[in-house]
Design an enzyme around this catalytic site. Structure first.
Site, PDB file in Angstrom:
ATOM      1  CE  LYS A  69      -3.891   1.857   2.747  1.00 59.61           C
ATOM      2  NZ  LYS A  69      -4.710   1.598   3.957  1.00 59.61           N
ATOM      3  CB  SER A  87      -7.966   3.321   3.029  1.00 54.05           C
ATOM      4  OG  SER A  87      -7.074   2.772   3.983  1.00 54.05           O
ATOM      5  CB  SER A 109      -8.143   0.479   5.850  1.00 55.59           C
ATOM      6  OG  SER A 109      -8.880   1.661   6.031  1.00 55.59           O
TER       7      SER A 109
END
Length: 444
Positions: A79, A154, A178
């Protein structure tokens, strides 16, 4: 065999057996990513040179029989809020455009030392502050099950990269769901460790009292191996894990409010299969959950806004308005109210352990009470975005508020996950419980 769609641990064992070469597999992932029509919506950037260098080193270690871990030579994505030395890391925000950290974040550094290959950095929600996975500022990844739907966030690109066979596994972060939301909505396993179980140095923060890195992968074993690597520990023992004899508690009440019928049906079917496999199932309601959830607005947004206020107010025009509004909501909470909320939450956590879950191996809830909404509708209607975002994160947020580790597993119905919440600090036990549950759910 198309190895790109096999689990990370299967690939690791194939490398060990000489059936798979890290160089060939890394090239296969890089080529698949570059050829995918949505590559630029999934990967913020590929780290091709680094990946190739790490793959060559893994190839050499395999030939010399000195591999550093089961996942040595396995290619994973990261990420874009986890620092990668010398590579732009922007956390999905124009506020951080061009930011290049000097060295890897601790979890990435540990994974590199154990031989994993870094394929690149995946797109994410702006500064990680939404569970839907939309980011008009940089890019919104497509849901792997249906590209018209929200991917979950996310850690949106992280999950999609795995589901579409563009990475063997991924590392995301979880503040309120997330890791688990995008894992569930893309048919994967996602693990949020206990807060503090992994180092957070080198992770762009959202709310430090809740932020934690976590893996997204195809199996519990993959997640367990990645967790162990990032924790610098031996892998948990999952051999022989079974649902038989597990004491599981279905948390009734709030987790089912406004839940869509398909999600409830998938959850109930999964619980039935766990019972048929020998798990002991209890159904419990507690008002402590409602009290904890009521504190959410007083503990998440104030910390997030406190961390980012200066950068945000210097250039608010760089942010997507719904995310800007979420951050600014933290300005409405006073310092005394924030402290009082944390005092209350700490008491609730103690009560939860003492009065609610002491006799159970895990607590069960639907991972997300709704199915992925249509992305365009969320973009067109800000009120719908706010409503859907709050509902999307409601069930996953329980584990964050109560300080618990949590795993989401696929139920067999698309985009429907079942979450198991464990006991704080007992991450390895929860992973074994989840491995037993995974076996039971896979039998049907």
């Amino acid at each position: 065999m198309e190895w790109r769609f096999q689990s990370a641990t299967q690939q690791g064992r194939a490398i060990l057996a000489g059936l798979l070469d890290p160089i060939d597999q890394t090239e296969a992932y890089l080529a698949a990513a570059k050829d995918h029509p949505d590559c630029d919506r999934i990967y913020a950037r590929l780290t091709s040179a680094r990946a190739r260098s790490e793959a060559v080193a893994a190839h050499d270690r395999a030939k010399q029989e000195r591999r550093h871990s089961l996942l040595d030579g396995v290619a994973i994505s990261w990420k874009d809020n986890i620092d990668s030395g010398g590579t732009v890391t922007e956390a999905g925000s124009k506020l951080l455009e061009g930011r290049v950290p000097r060295k890897d974040g601790n979890v990435l550094a540990r994974a590199a030392r154990r031989g994993t290959v870094c394929l690149g950095k995946t797109h994410m929600t702006e500064l990680a502050f939404s569970g839907l996975g939309l980011n008009p500022v940089t890019a919104t990844p497509p849901n792997a099950l249906d590209p018209t739907l929200a991917p979950g966030g996310s850690s949106s690109g992280a999950a999609v990269s795995v589901a579409l066979g563009l990475a063997a596994a991924a590392i995301g972060t979880d503040t309120g769901g997330s890791v688990r939301v995008p894992a569930a909505w893309n048919g994967l396993v996602g693990f949020k460790p206990t807060h503090g179980a992994l180092p957070e140095k080198g992770v762009v923060p959202l709310a430090r009292k809740f932020d934690i890195p976590g893996p997204i992968a195809r199996t519990v074993e993959d997640c367990a191996e990645l967790f162990a690597i990032m924790a610098d520990q031996p892998a948990p023992d999952l051999e022989g894990a079974s649902a038989k004899g597990l004491r599981l508690m279905v948390l009734e009440g709030l987790p089912f409010d406004d839940a869509e019928s398909g999600v409830v049906t998938a959850f109930q079917d999964a619980v039935d299969r766990l019972g048929q496999a020998g798990a002991q199932i209890a159904h419990v309601y507690t008002d402590w959950l409602d009290k904890a959830m009521a504190l959410s607005p007083q503990v998440f947004a104030p910390e997030a806004y406190g961390i980012w206020r200066a950068q945000i107010e210097d250039a608010p025009e760089l942010m997507w308005p719904p995310i800007l509004e979420r951050f600014r909501g933290g300005a409405d909470v006073s310092g005394p109210d924030y402290v009082a909320a944390w005092e209350s939450l700490t008491r609730i956590r103690r009560k939860w352990i003492k009065e609610v879950v002491g006799g159970y191996d895990a607590v069960l809830v639907p991972t997300v009470p709704i199915l992925p909404p249509v992305t365009q509708r969320l973009l067109d209607d800000q009120k719908e975005f706010v409503r859907a975002n709050l509902l999307t994160l409601r069930n996953t947020r329980i584990a964050n508020l109560l300080g618990l580790p949590s795993v989401t597993l696929p139920t067999g119905l698309p985009a429907c996950g079942i979450s198991l919440m464990g006991h704080a600090g007992l991450d390895r036990h929860l992973l074994r419980v989840a491995a037993g549950a995974e076996t039971a759910l896979a039998v049907a």
